[in-house]
Motif scaffolding. Sequence first.
Motif, mmCIF file in Angstrom:
data_model
loop_
_atom_site.group_PDB
_atom_site.id
_atom_site.type_symbol
_atom_site.label_atom_id
_atom_site.label_comp_id
_atom_site.label_asym_id
_atom_site.label_seq_id
_atom_site.Cartn_x
_atom_site.Cartn_y
_atom_site.Cartn_z
ATOM 1 N N GLN A 170 16.796 11.756 2.828
ATOM 2 C CA GLN A 170 16.297 12.743 1.868
ATOM 3 C C GLN A 170 15.102 13.640 2.334
ATOM 4 O O GLN A 170 14.427 13.179 3.384
ATOM 5 N N GLY A 215 15.986 5.754 -1.279
ATOM 6 C CA GLY A 215 14.858 6.405 -0.606
ATOM 7 C C GLY A 215 13.463 6.107 -1.225
ATOM 8 O O GLY A 215 12.387 6.576 -0.684
ATOM 9 N N GLN A 265 9.889 4.595 -2.565
ATOM 10 C CA GLN A 265 8.699 3.761 -1.868
ATOM 11 C C GLN A 265 8.380 2.560 -2.651
ATOM 12 O O GLN A 265 7.748 1.543 -2.061
ATOM 13 N N GLY A 266 9.043 2.169 -3.714
ATOM 14 C CA GLY A 266 8.736 0.944 -4.345
ATOM 15 C C GLY A 266 7.424 0.588 -4.461
ATOM 16 O O GLY A 266 6.814 -0.475 -4.442
ATOM 17 N N THR A 267 6.608 1.330 -4.709
ATOM 18 C CA THR A 267 5.046 1.396 -4.850
ATOM 19 C C THR A 267 4.626 0.177 -5.973
ATOM 20 O O THR A 267 3.618 -0.793 -5.399
ATOM 21 N N ARG A 268 5.272 -0.061 -7.000
ATOM 22 C CA ARG A 268 4.835 -0.695 -7.959
ATOM 23 C C ARG A 268 5.356 -2.368 -7.346
ATOM 24 O O ARG A 268 4.530 -3.230 -7.828
ATOM 25 N N LYS A 277 11.272 -3.392 -10.530
ATOM 26 C CA LYS A 277 10.235 -2.238 -10.628
ATOM 27 C C LYS A 277 8.635 -2.970 -10.292
ATOM 28 O O LYS A 277 8.178 -2.471 -9.375
#
Length: 463
Positions: A183, A103, A105-108, A391
């Motif tokens: 979630q 869930g 956001q995988g920002t990096r 990441k």
Amino acid sequence: MTYEDARTTLKTCGQEHALRHWAALNEMQREALLDQIATLDPALVAELSQSLGAGDETGTSHPDIEPADVVRLAQQPATRADARARGEQALRDGKVGVILVAGGQGTRLGFDGPKGAYPLGPITNMTLFDIHARKILALERLYQTNIPFYVMTSQTNDAATRAFFTEHDGFGLAPENVRFFIQGMLPAFDADGKIVLDAPDHLFLSPDGHGGTLSALAKTGNLDDMKQRGLSTLFYFQVDNALVQVADPEFIGRHLAADADMSLKVCAKRDPEEGLGMVVKKDGGLAVVEYTELTREQKYATRPDGELKFLFGSVAIHVFSREFLAREADAGLPFHRAFKKVPFCDEHGRTVTPEQPNAYKFEKFIFDALPDARNALLLEFARGQEFSPLKNAAGADSAEAARRDMMSKWAGWLEQAGIPVPRDARNTPVHKLEIDPCYAVSAEELKAKLPAGFRVDGDLHLR
Ligand code: UTP
């Protein structure tokens, strides 16, 4: 929800400003905003907002912690076969399910889509979801069993995740055994405890952390589903770990033998400053302490043999008993807060992306269940075999690093089977390698399958 209902809800938690652009909104925008407000839990919003007045927790320290007891790699061979047999039996008996948390956001990483849709197979470009699903499929075939797969998504990636699975025919898994659940989302708060709007008609909401798994499993009926299916044991992992040994029979067997509520795979820190949460003894029980909460002295302390005193960290590979998950879902996990850059809407209704942190985000962490576990097992694993998280877009923990780690693991498997793998001066395999999980999920299985006289003399894809 009507405008009046929304006003009443917001008033009970001191957040009436969320409607301040109402007059300028059209019908559709009004409806969207009301829908968002309807998802808020006013008691929780009030609690989080008020908690901001209670001081900063960044200075938290733990002076009385001690290292936790870990089953070390060197101790493992003696009991390996027994543990494995026990875990395999649980799998054959259909007692084991798998929980994947996807869930985030995988920002990096900055990838356009759910992180699980990232192509990672060194030769095939197989995606993370495919890799994970095929590991489950391989075990189902090996043990002639069903392994229900619970996939946690969030509002931001749920539709895309489901569509991705549908597009790929569920990666071969039986549709009735794959269950998606969403979630919770939480607002962010400015320094005055006010919910942040990122547009006149929109609250900034973000997923409530991987600890949100427990309440989401309960709310969406999936804890009941696990019970109805007769599951006793759940293997838990994160979507970005390409090397994870899904539903590792030996780990499950050890968890069962220890009669544990929760088990953790732990690995040695690479160096004293590595940002792994440390598993420690604290207040008479066990806990995971974030690396930022260790003093420099604790980070660098060594034992008489020169090993770091606080050596073992958690990488979120767990086994839970179903009953413990249900107990913890009722008990609720604590919230952690972090001061972050959160886009906000200025008084003219324009969205501003701040250059400095401006608001608090709240998250729950799954490892906070550990202190409540009556029995817990900590099992050391070799990092190169089971942990390489995706990441970042480049450098450490990038796709390139994950592919390298996968190939190095498979090269090791081939060598264990007595097959020479050509390597360059830096010990990197010369040829690309990829082993489909349905071909082999372990070095032992690979060895048993390879034909006599097998050689690696070019790129190798075993499937
Ligand atoms: P991370 O904390 O590394 O977050 O999540 P992330 O989304 O992958 O990446 P960044 O920090 O935004 O760059 C670790 C695991 O926990 C899941 C993620 O999907 C990942 O598998 N997770 C995280 C959730 O499922 N929900 C969350 O709210 C947060």
